[in-house]
Structure formats: C-alpha cells, structure tokens
Design a protein around this motif. Sequence first.
Motif, PDB file in Angstrom:
ATOM      1  N   VAL A 100     -38.609 111.506 -19.552  1.00 61.07           N
ATOM      2  CA  VAL A 100     -37.616 111.284 -20.595  1.00 61.07           C
ATOM      3  C   VAL A 100     -37.719 112.278 -21.774  1.00 61.07           C
ATOM      4  N   ASP A 101     -36.799 113.134 -21.976  1.00 56.41           N
ATOM      5  CA  ASP A 101     -36.948 114.040 -22.871  1.00 56.41           C
ATOM      6  C   ASP A 101     -37.928 115.171 -22.770  1.00 56.41           C
ATOM      7  N   GLY A 102     -38.396 115.219 -21.723  1.00 56.71           N
ATOM      8  CA  GLY A 102     -39.404 116.225 -21.367  1.00 56.71           C
ATOM      9  C   GLY A 102     -41.080 115.619 -21.312  1.00 56.71           C
ATOM     10  N   LYS A 103     -40.931 114.252 -21.523  1.00 61.17           N
ATOM     11  CA  LYS A 103     -42.208 113.492 -21.583  1.00 61.17           C
ATOM     12  C   LYS A 103     -42.256 112.409 -20.462  1.00 61.17           C
ATOM     13  N   GLN A 104     -43.506 112.426 -19.885  1.00 59.40           N
ATOM     14  CA  GLN A 104     -43.463 111.217 -18.885  1.00 59.40           C
ATOM     15  C   GLN A 104     -43.805 109.926 -19.532  1.00 59.40           C
ATOM     16  N   GLU A 105     -43.340 108.916 -18.947  1.00 61.75           N
ATOM     17  CA  GLU A 105     -43.454 107.719 -19.444  1.00 61.75           C
ATOM     18  C   GLU A 105     -43.813 106.957 -17.924  1.00 61.75           C
ATOM     19  N   THR A 106     -44.777 105.833 -18.394  1.00 62.27           N
ATOM     20  CA  THR A 106     -45.153 104.925 -17.331  1.00 62.27           C
ATOM     21  C   THR A 106     -44.547 103.641 -17.563  1.00 62.27           C
ATOM     22  N   ARG A 107     -43.773 103.097 -16.441  1.00 60.62           N
ATOM     23  CA  ARG A 107     -43.045 101.905 -16.422  1.00 60.62           C
ATOM     24  C   ARG A 107     -43.398 101.070 -15.295  1.00 60.62           C
ATOM     25  N   THR A 108     -42.885  99.849 -15.293  1.00 63.32           N
ATOM     26  CA  THR A 108     -43.481  99.027 -14.207  1.00 63.32           C
ATOM     27  C   THR A 108     -42.021  98.416 -13.889  1.00 63.32           C
ATOM     28  N   ARG A 109     -42.162  97.919 -12.340  1.00 62.04           N
ATOM     29  CA  ARG A 109     -40.822  97.141 -11.942  1.00 62.04           C
ATOM     30  C   ARG A 109     -41.421  96.333 -10.908  1.00 62.04           C
ATOM     31  N   GLN A 110     -40.720  95.061 -10.450  1.00 65.49           N
ATOM     32  CA  GLN A 110     -40.909  94.084  -9.507  1.00 65.49           C
ATOM     33  C   GLN A 110     -40.391  94.605  -8.001  1.00 65.49           C
ATOM     34  N   VAL A 111     -41.211  94.509  -7.362  1.00 68.64           N
ATOM     35  CA  VAL A 111     -40.793  95.085  -5.848  1.00 68.64           C
ATOM     36  C   VAL A 111     -41.056  93.860  -4.802  1.00 68.64           C
ATOM     37  N   ARG A 112     -39.766  93.566  -3.974  1.00 68.30           N
ATOM     38  CA  ARG A 112     -39.923  92.646  -3.229  1.00 68.30           C
ATOM     39  C   ARG A 112     -40.696  92.557  -1.885  1.00 68.30           C
ATOM     40  N   ARG A 113     -41.455  91.888  -1.641  1.00 68.79           N
ATOM     41  CA  ARG A 113     -42.478  92.171  -0.229  1.00 68.79           C
ATOM     42  C   ARG A 113     -41.938  90.782   0.506  1.00 68.79           C
ATOM     43  N   THR A 114     -42.228  90.666   1.839  1.00 65.67           N
ATOM     44  CA  THR A 114     -42.060  89.834   2.895  1.00 65.67           C
ATOM     45  C   THR A 114     -43.384  89.618   3.619  1.00 65.67           C
ATOM     46  N   ARG A 115     -43.634  88.186   3.541  1.00 67.60           N
ATOM     47  CA  ARG A 115     -44.767  87.557   4.331  1.00 67.60           C
ATOM     48  C   ARG A 115     -44.470  87.165   5.572  1.00 67.60           C
ATOM     49  N   TRP A 116     -45.067  87.382   6.766  1.00 67.81           N
ATOM     50  CA  TRP A 116     -44.424  86.803   7.777  1.00 67.81           C
ATOM     51  C   TRP A 116     -45.308  85.798   8.367  1.00 67.81           C
ATOM     52  N   HIS A 117     -44.780  84.680   9.014  1.00 66.22           N
ATOM     53  CA  HIS A 117     -45.824  83.544   9.629  1.00 66.22           C
ATOM     54  C   HIS A 117     -45.114  83.355  11.016  1.00 66.22           C
ATOM     55  N   SER A 118     -45.993  83.032  11.877  1.00 66.81           N
ATOM     56  CA  SER A 118     -45.353  82.696  13.319  1.00 66.81           C
ATOM     57  C   SER A 118     -44.807  81.424  13.132  1.00 66.81           C
ATOM     58  N   ALA A 119     -43.725  81.152  13.990  1.00 57.60           N
ATOM     59  CA  ALA A 119     -43.043  79.985  13.959  1.00 57.60           C
ATOM     60  C   ALA A 119     -42.441  79.755  15.444  1.00 57.60           C
ATOM     61  N   SER A 120     -42.300  78.376  15.735  1.00 59.13           N
ATOM     62  CA  SER A 120     -41.753  77.735  17.017  1.00 59.13           C
ATOM     63  C   SER A 120     -41.365  76.469  16.922  1.00 59.13           C
ATOM     64  N   GLY A 121     -40.376  76.153  17.776  1.00 57.93           N
ATOM     65  CA  GLY A 121     -40.002  74.757  17.814  1.00 57.93           C
ATOM     66  C   GLY A 121     -38.941  74.170  18.684  1.00 57.93           C
ATOM     67  N   THR A 122     -38.106  73.317  18.704  1.00 52.96           N
ATOM     68  CA  THR A 122     -37.202  72.942  19.606  1.00 52.96           C
ATOM     69  C   THR A 122     -35.974  72.406  18.723  1.00 52.96           C
ATOM     70  N   VAL A 123     -34.803  72.948  19.241  1.00 54.98           N
ATOM     71  CA  VAL A 123     -33.503  72.576  18.746  1.00 54.98           C
ATOM     72  C   VAL A 123     -32.596  72.104  19.866  1.00 54.98           C
ATOM     73  N   ARG A 124     -31.798  71.214  19.193  1.00 49.94           N
ATOM     74  CA  ARG A 124     -30.737  70.486  20.232  1.00 49.94           C
ATOM     75  C   ARG A 124     -29.463  70.363  19.628  1.00 49.94           C
ATOM     76  N   ARG A 125     -28.343  70.586  20.436  1.00 54.29           N
ATOM     77  CA  ARG A 125     -27.294  70.709  20.197  1.00 54.29           C
ATOM     78  C   ARG A 125     -26.297  70.255  21.417  1.00 54.29           C
ATOM     79  N   ASP A 126     -25.121  69.438  20.968  1.00 56.82           N
ATOM     80  CA  ASP A 126     -24.110  69.214  22.249  1.00 56.82           C
ATOM     81  C   ASP A 126     -22.819  69.991  21.820  1.00 56.82           C
ATOM     82  N   PHE A 127     -22.620  70.685  22.931  1.00 62.38           N
ATOM     83  CA  PHE A 127     -21.421  71.477  22.655  1.00 62.38           C
ATOM     84  C   PHE A 127     -20.127  70.820  23.465  1.00 62.38           C
ATOM     85  N   ASP A 128     -18.948  70.886  22.902  1.00 63.73           N
ATOM     86  CA  ASP A 128     -17.633  70.347  23.250  1.00 63.73           C
ATOM     87  C   ASP A 128     -16.582  71.254  23.377  1.00 63.73           C
ATOM     88  N   ASP A 129     -16.019  71.320  24.662  1.00 66.11           N
ATOM     89  CA  ASP A 129     -14.886  72.199  24.746  1.00 66.11           C
ATOM     90  C   ASP A 129     -15.125  73.563  24.589  1.00 66.11           C
TER      91      ASP A 129
END
Length: 363
Positions: free
Chosen positions: A184-213
């Motif tokens: 900024v104006d020839g000078k370096q400034e240190t800043r911070t920001r929030q960065v989104r990350r994603t943590r992944w977990h194994s998943a499994s299961g059973t779903v049920r659905r009735d279809f009509d027409d």
Amino acid sequence: MSDTAVSPSSYQCGGCGARVEHAPGTTALSCPYCGHRQQIADAGRRVREHAYADLARLPRKPAAEVGAHAFVCPGCGARTESDALAERCQFCATPLVTETATGDLIAPEALLPFAVDRAGVRTALGKWCRSRWFAPSSLKKVSEAETLKGTYLPHWTFDARTVSDYRGQRGEHYYVTETYTVTVDGKQETRTRQVRRTRWHSASGTVRRDFDDVLVPATTRLPQGQLDQLAPWPLAEAVAYHRDYLAGYHALRYDTEPEAGLTTAKARMAPVIERDCRSDIGGDEQRVTSVHTNYSDITYKLILLPVWIAAYLHAGRSYQVLVNARTGEIIGERPYSTAKIMAAVLTMLALLTTLLVAYLLSR
C-alpha cells in the motif's frame, strides 16, 4: 404385416347421421355439424396398476415385430392399413378406433381425455408466439396453426418401493486464519483473513422412498426430450381406457417395450435417490461414492396422453410445436431475429465499455 381386418364401431350422429367425435373437456361425443351430443358410457372399472412380475407370463411379441392391421371403415367400407390405435378414414374422414390393442400388445389401461380444443390451441399458440425472446416482430401476429392434429401418445408409468444402501463422505466447514501481505503506497502491510476449509468424514446408511407414476414415453415417433418438456401431466385425472375418447383423434401404438421403459424409469429415480442420500448424510457438503438400490412391488400401466401436434407458417417456413392438450403448455420450434440479437449484443458491449471507462477514470 397382419391381414387382420378391424371393423370399428360406427360413430354416427343420432341427430343428423354425420360422424361424431369426442368433444374436448367433456365426457361426450359431439357432432361438429348439428351439435348433437352422445354421452360416453362409464368404463365400469377403475384405473389399476399391473404387477411388473406378471409381464413374463403375457403372450406377447416385441412391438417392433407386430405389423400394421387393417381398418374397415363403417362409413364407406374403405380398407386402411395402419399401425395406430385410432385413425380417420382417408376417404370419408370417419373416426376409426380399434377395440383395443392387438393380441400381441399390452392394452392401454388409462388415458387423459383431451381438454384443450382447437380454439384453445389458437389462443395458446398466439400467447406463445408473443412471448418468445429475440423473435421477429411479425411472429407476434401468428395465431393460426397451418396444420393441427390431435394425437394420443403412449406412455408407461411405473411405481416402485426402493431401499438404497449408500456410502460416501460428509463434509463439515471450518475456518482458519491466514496471514498475507499487501503493498500500500509502496509499503508492505501484513493482514489476516478467514479461509474456509472442509473436514471430511466417512458416511454410510440406508434410505427408502416409494415412487408413484414415474412417467416414460413409450413412442419413438417424437424425441423423448420434447415429450418430457410437456410435463407436468395431471395423471390423477386419468380415466379408465374407453375407446370412445379416441374418436376423432389419432392414437399411436407403443414401440418402446415396458422392459426398456423400466430401465429409463430407474434412471429417472436415481437422481431423487441420490438427493435422499445427500440429505441423510447431512453436513455442509456431501460426496456419494456408491448407491445400491433394491426395487420391490414394481407395477406399471400403459396410459395415453393427449397432444396437439401443430405447425405454423412464418416467413415462408413451417415450424412444428407440441401442445399439452390438458394444460395448454407449448414447446417447439421458433424463428430468431438476427437484428434483435445483434442489437442486444451491441447494447451489452456498449454498457460494458461504459463501465470499464468509468472504472479507469475513477482510479
């Protein structure tokens, strides 16, 4: 090709002796000349689903191997070869309707009678033409169909109970603080920001659905994509098949076997099942890596849906449209105005240029 002659009933007006046909939006046959009406008798049964497991026991041949049959016109006695369930005599225009599908084919279980008449098609066509973006201005004046043909198109419907086992991953978002530098104006400034990350977990299961027409087109005479665009159909309003509703219209036989129809139906169920899996996984993001579905209690029926196949003339060229004869929904071909498209592009370029110049001057 079959030589079996089909002798359809005489759709003769009780008033003047002319031919009668089904009047859209009613449960009656009407004479287009004297207006006399004859009530269509109740079919005496309810629409029912058929067990898919029973298909293997039906004595039938693939539709592709079944030839045309011959109609014998009760009006003039002419003999007409056709692979349709309903036609008009090519000589005297008498409605021709078979008793049911031929012995080698599955008979229709239900139909949605025509509700939109020819006047309704003209109204719908006029609104559709006037609402097209980038269409020539002259298209707004189109309201009459050059040709108009009412046709019942065969469709399969499928019901099924599904149980699906899935595997995947649940993603949960979290945030970390990241440090970075800017000048900024020839000078370096240190800043911070929030960065989104994603943590992944194994998943499994059973779903049920009735279809009509789950609806699948049973004809290849028209592109499946076009027929799908005519949806939704008010299938709850379907009535048990009665051939009098076909009087005055064309009706196609199916040429897609129910086995192929079920394969398509399962493909249409798959995205719904995957959405159920994602909902069951939860979290902020989901990954579905595998789904194994078991189908049970599968039933089917053959239903005839009403469509007006129309063509309109514009600038010396004919364009085809399809009209849902229950809802008035229209899909089809239309012309584009090159001048309007170019004007829109030039206007957008001018707007972008103005914004760019304003941005550069503000710096």
